[in-house]
Design a protein around this motif. Sequence first.
Motif, short mmCIF file in Angstrom:
data_model
loop_
_atom_site.label_atom_id
_atom_site.label_comp_id
_atom_site.label_asym_id
_atom_site.label_seq_id
_atom_site.Cartn_x
_atom_site.Cartn_y
_atom_site.Cartn_z
N LYS A 193 -10.88 -51.51 11.74
CA LYS A 193 -9.71 -51.05 11.98
C LYS A 193 -8.51 -51.63 11.21
N VAL A 194 -7.99 -51.21 10.43
CA VAL A 194 -6.62 -51.77 9.48
C VAL A 194 -5.33 -50.83 10.29
N GLU A 195 -4.55 -51.79 10.67
CA GLU A 195 -3.58 -51.31 11.11
C GLU A 195 -2.29 -52.41 10.72
N LEU A 196 -1.31 -51.18 11.11
CA LEU A 196 -0.21 -51.45 10.28
C LEU A 196 0.25 -53.49 11.31
N PRO A 197 0.31 -54.53 10.06
CA PRO A 197 0.93 -55.82 10.71
C PRO A 197 2.06 -55.81 11.51
N GLY A 198 1.96 -56.70 12.42
CA GLY A 198 3.45 -56.39 14.00
C GLY A 198 3.26 -55.44 14.81
N ARG A 199 2.41 -54.36 14.95
CA ARG A 199 2.90 -53.01 15.09
C ARG A 199 1.04 -52.89 16.04
N GLY A 200 0.75 -52.42 14.91
CA GLY A 200 -1.03 -51.99 15.64
C GLY A 200 -0.97 -50.70 15.27
N ASP A 201 -1.76 -50.23 16.25
CA ASP A 201 -2.33 -48.77 16.51
C ASP A 201 -1.76 -48.23 17.94
N GLU A 202 -0.44 -47.02 17.12
CA GLU A 202 0.19 -46.07 18.24
C GLU A 202 -0.15 -46.74 19.79
N THR A 203 -1.36 -46.52 20.38
CA THR A 203 -2.41 -46.79 21.55
C THR A 203 -2.10 -47.69 22.27
N ARG A 204 -1.87 -48.97 21.01
CA ARG A 204 -1.83 -50.08 21.47
C ARG A 204 -0.23 -50.30 23.23
N HIS A 205 0.47 -49.72 22.93
CA HIS A 205 1.78 -49.63 23.29
C HIS A 205 2.14 -48.21 24.64
N TRP A 206 0.80 -47.44 24.76
CA TRP A 206 0.97 -46.27 25.48
C TRP A 206 0.52 -46.77 27.06
N GLY A 207 1.36 -47.51 27.50
CA GLY A 207 1.22 -48.23 28.82
C GLY A 207 2.87 -47.30 29.69
N PRO A 208 1.92 -48.20 30.88
CA PRO A 208 1.43 -48.97 32.07
C PRO A 208 0.46 -47.68 32.02
N PRO A 209 -1.10 -48.26 32.17
CA PRO A 209 -0.87 -50.01 32.55
C PRO A 209 -1.34 -50.75 31.04
N PHE A 210 -1.23 -52.59 31.57
CA PHE A 210 -1.54 -52.93 30.67
C PHE A 210 -2.81 -53.92 30.92
N ALA A 211 -3.37 -54.37 29.93
CA ALA A 211 -4.18 -55.35 30.54
C ALA A 211 -3.37 -56.54 29.78
N ALA A 212 -4.24 -58.10 30.77
CA ALA A 212 -3.47 -59.11 30.50
C ALA A 212 -2.80 -59.73 29.01
N ASP A 213 -3.39 -58.91 27.96
CA ASP A 213 -2.89 -59.48 26.63
C ASP A 213 -1.61 -58.76 25.90
N GLY A 214 -1.84 -57.82 27.38
CA GLY A 214 0.32 -56.59 26.76
C GLY A 214 -0.25 -55.79 25.85
N THR A 215 -2.05 -55.16 26.20
CA THR A 215 -2.48 -53.90 25.13
C THR A 215 -2.66 -53.19 26.26
N ALA A 216 -1.94 -51.90 26.25
CA ALA A 216 -2.00 -50.86 26.34
C ALA A 216 -3.11 -50.10 27.02
N ALA A 217 -3.63 -50.22 27.62
CA ALA A 217 -5.44 -49.65 28.44
C ALA A 217 -5.63 -48.57 28.09
N TYR A 218 -4.74 -47.66 27.54
CA TYR A 218 -5.58 -46.59 26.47
C TYR A 218 -6.16 -47.51 24.91
N PHE A 219 -5.86 -47.89 24.47
CA PHE A 219 -6.32 -48.89 23.43
C PHE A 219 -7.59 -48.80 23.55
N THR A 220 -7.94 -49.42 24.60
CA THR A 220 -9.82 -49.78 24.12
C THR A 220 -10.73 -48.71 24.81
N VAL A 221 -10.06 -47.37 24.77
CA VAL A 221 -11.05 -46.38 25.39
C VAL A 221 -11.49 -46.49 23.93
N ALA A 222 -11.19 -46.73 22.28
CA ALA A 222 -11.60 -46.23 21.46
C ALA A 222 -11.63 -47.57 20.01
#
Length: 383
Positions: free
Chosen positions: A28-57
């Motif tokens: 999976k290729v992502e932009l440095p420092g930002r990543g996939d938009e779904t990493r930020h589509w929250g709350p809720p967020f996992a303990a490491d700050g990644t949005a739950a949304y990212f984990t589904v795909a």
Amino acid sequence: MKVLDLSRILAGPFATMHLADLGADVIKVELPGRGDETRHWGPPFAADGTAAYFTVANRNKRALTLDLGSAPGAAIARRLATAADVLVDNFLPGRLARFGLDPDALRTANPGLVTCTITGFGSDSAAAGRPSFDFLAQAAGGLMSITGAEDGVPTKVGVAIVDLAAGLFATTGILAALRRRDHTGQGAHVEVPLFDAVVGLLANQAANWLVGGVEPVPMGNAHPNIVPYESFPTADRPLALAVGTDRQFVRLVAVLGVPELADDDRFRTNADRVRHREALRPVLIARLATAPRSRWLELLDEAGVPAAPVNTVPEVFADPLVAQRLLVEVDGGVQVRSPVRLDGRPLPVTDAPPALGRDTDAILAGLGLDAGEIGRLRSAGVA
């Protein structure tokens, strides 16, 4: 099978996750420092700050950060594509050509490469340059016009159903292209527009209009072609009935204590019941109101009448059947497994959705870059 995933949000990552579940090595290729938009589509967020949304795909993948807009980043992506079996993206038409990653250019170096693009409206359409999201596709594709309460506002489905369907269509297309490649040695380009996907999902509602000239309308939980096939209140909580045959209707009305309805000319066949649904529904509601849902589900199950509780999401995940078959813990997080089983076995979940750029050093080292070169790419914001 090596898959280079240049897609983001949901449809493309959902497709590549299914390929990863089936055993592909997905980068999976992502932009440095930002990543996939779904990493930020929250709350809720996992303990490491990644949005739950990212984990589904994004489970079972390796993570690489790379700026495709830089010459070194694009060159690295081309090297990865040259060694890949599949490349998936969801860029607007023509965007990948700027990076030298368009399908024709890549297949010159890698004739067996299967490329897949998920677009909004199709690269060959007048609307090719228009971006799209699931919600817009549901709106433009007619799905919202048939969803929701009768006489209510047009309503979207509660999950991004068009993105998910487009991802599944893409997976099917990719697997078919790979199968053809087994025989010809030649890759292919697969395209799945979100707009086409939602129109393809209209199914019987499309046929009702195209064949019968009947304009579909929102009907709540009722079905336009089958009766009774909807949710009903009981003495406490609602249940869903799905009576798909006339024999099931005979068994239903016997359970409800009104067997005479099976001989009523208004209700003998499904076509009769569709025409007279407004006469039948109040009778069913009145009978179901005389006992709690649990009792009706027990009696209906004994009689072989398809029925189910209308569960909340927490109730779904409290069901032992779900816990036993579909939930798996990996790296301290919980994932919902693929529903696919091969020879009776679930597909493995071996790796949690990765942290941004987790595998960058290893992937670049695999291309022959040494630690100094990797460090310089990081310092320049390329990786």
